[in-house]
Design a protein around this motif. Structure first.
Motif, PDB file in Angstrom:
ATOM      1  N   ASP A  23       0.846  -1.182   0.000  1.00 27.49           N
ATOM      2  CA  ASP A  23       0.000   0.000   0.000  1.00 27.49           C
ATOM      3  C   ASP A  23       0.885   1.235   0.000  1.00 27.49           C
ATOM      4  N   ALA A  24       0.403   2.276  -0.611  1.00 26.47           N
ATOM      5  CA  ALA A  24       1.146   3.531  -0.660  1.00 26.47           C
ATOM      6  C   ALA A  24       1.078   4.220   0.691  1.00 26.47           C
ATOM      7  N   LEU A  40      -8.383  13.165  -5.049  1.00 25.52           N
ATOM      8  CA  LEU A  40      -8.621  12.763  -3.672  1.00 25.52           C
ATOM      9  C   LEU A  40      -7.414  11.970  -3.196  1.00 25.52           C
ATOM     10  N   ALA A  41      -6.976  12.238  -1.971  1.00 27.26           N
ATOM     11  CA  ALA A  41      -5.828  11.505  -1.434  1.00 27.26           C
ATOM     12  C   ALA A  41      -6.017  11.254   0.050  1.00 27.26           C
ATOM     13  N   VAL A  42      -5.540  10.089   0.484  1.00 24.63           N
ATOM     14  CA  VAL A  42      -5.542   9.737   1.900  1.00 24.63           C
ATOM     15  C   VAL A  42      -4.138   9.290   2.301  1.00 24.63           C
ATOM     16  N   ALA A  43      -3.834   9.559   3.547  1.00 28.88           N
ATOM     17  CA  ALA A  43      -2.573   9.100   4.148  1.00 28.88           C
ATOM     18  C   ALA A  43      -2.897   8.707   5.583  1.00 28.88           C
ATOM     19  N   GLY A  44      -2.522   7.513   5.956  1.00 29.97           N
ATOM     20  CA  GLY A  44      -2.802   7.059   7.310  1.00 29.97           C
ATOM     21  C   GLY A  44      -4.281   7.058   7.648  1.00 29.97           C
ATOM     22  N   ARG A  75      -8.687   2.170  -4.345  1.00 29.98           N
ATOM     23  CA  ARG A  75      -9.427   1.398  -3.339  1.00 29.98           C
ATOM     24  C   ARG A  75      -9.429   2.049  -1.945  1.00 29.98           C
ATOM     25  N   PRO A  76      -8.306   2.560  -1.434  1.00 30.94           N
ATOM     26  CA  PRO A  76      -8.349   3.179  -0.104  1.00 30.94           C
ATOM     27  C   PRO A  76      -9.241   4.423  -0.036  1.00 30.94           C
ATOM     28  N   LEU A  77      -9.670   4.908  -1.196  1.00 30.93           N
ATOM     29  CA  LEU A  77     -10.506   6.108  -1.240  1.00 30.93           C
ATOM     30  C   LEU A  77     -11.978   5.792  -1.490  1.00 30.93           C
ATOM     31  N   ASP A  78     -12.344   4.517  -1.464  1.00 29.18           N
ATOM     32  CA  ASP A  78     -13.731   4.129  -1.740  1.00 29.18           C
ATOM     33  C   ASP A  78     -14.720   4.866  -0.845  1.00 29.18           C
ATOM     34  N   ASP A  79     -14.446   4.935   0.449  1.00 33.51           N
ATOM     35  CA  ASP A  79     -15.377   5.578   1.377  1.00 33.51           C
ATOM     36  C   ASP A  79     -15.460   7.083   1.112  1.00 33.51           C
TER      37      ASP A  79
END
Length: 188
Positions: A23-24, A40-44, A75-79
């Protein structure tokens, strides 16, 4: 055993399997919406970007501020995408995500952290009112600049801030996007 089965069995050997990428540190995706394409971006597990900025500029900023491991992994941004789509269709009024303002300056953090407490869904406030709320009554223009560079647009509702006379002023996604968001909230 058929020839096809034989070839598939060979692919299942450890040395021939496709690599499994980790995972990134920062996962991002481009998401098309009625107001434009948002990066859109997520971290932690926290949203670090919901931006109209171009992909190269934003991923470079993320690599410098968070980690050089910035990968396009939707995928980590689905929500986040689901909540954004629900919001933009009028089904959702608030986001249930954690936000990290790692891309914001200290002044932007001051402005953006204060924003949700002074602008409720369907309501607007002014740049001057936000400046007064953060004890900087003469900083209305600086507030406008800070909001114009909001790295987490829509999720942090900078679109709800208007000019002193109620006029729509700058928005990173353009005035049509700002008008769309305000009209959407006014209908609900």
């Amino acid at each position: 055993m058929t020839d096809l089965e034989s070839r598939l069995n060979r692919l299942d050997t450890p040395g021939l399997r496709p690599p499994v990428l980790p995972d990134a540190d920062v996962a991002y995706t481009l998401h098309d919406t009625p107001i434009g394409t948002l990066l859109l971006a997520v971290a932690g597990g926290r949203v670090v970007a919901s931006s109209f900025g171009d992909e190269e500029t934003m991923t470079t900023r993320l690599a410098r501020a968070v980690s050089p491991r910035v990968l396009r992994q939707p995928r980590p941004l689905d929500d986040v995408r689901r909540q954004l789509d629900e919001y933009l269709s009028g089904v959702r009024r608030a986001f249930d995500v954690e936000v990290d303002l790692v891309l914001a300056t200290p002044f932007q953090r001051l402005v953006l952290n204060d924003l949700p407490t002074h602008t409720s869904y369907g309501a607007t406030t002014t740049y001057g009112a936000v400046a007064s709320d953060i004890d900087k009554p003469k900083a209305a223009r600086a507030v406008g600049t800070a909001l114009g560079a909001n790295p987490v647009c829509v999720v942090l509702p900078c679109h709800r801030v208007v000019g002193a006379n109620g006029a729509l002023t700058g928005y990173a996604g353009g005035l049509d996007a700002k008008r769309f968001l305000l009209n959407l909230e006014a209908k609900s």
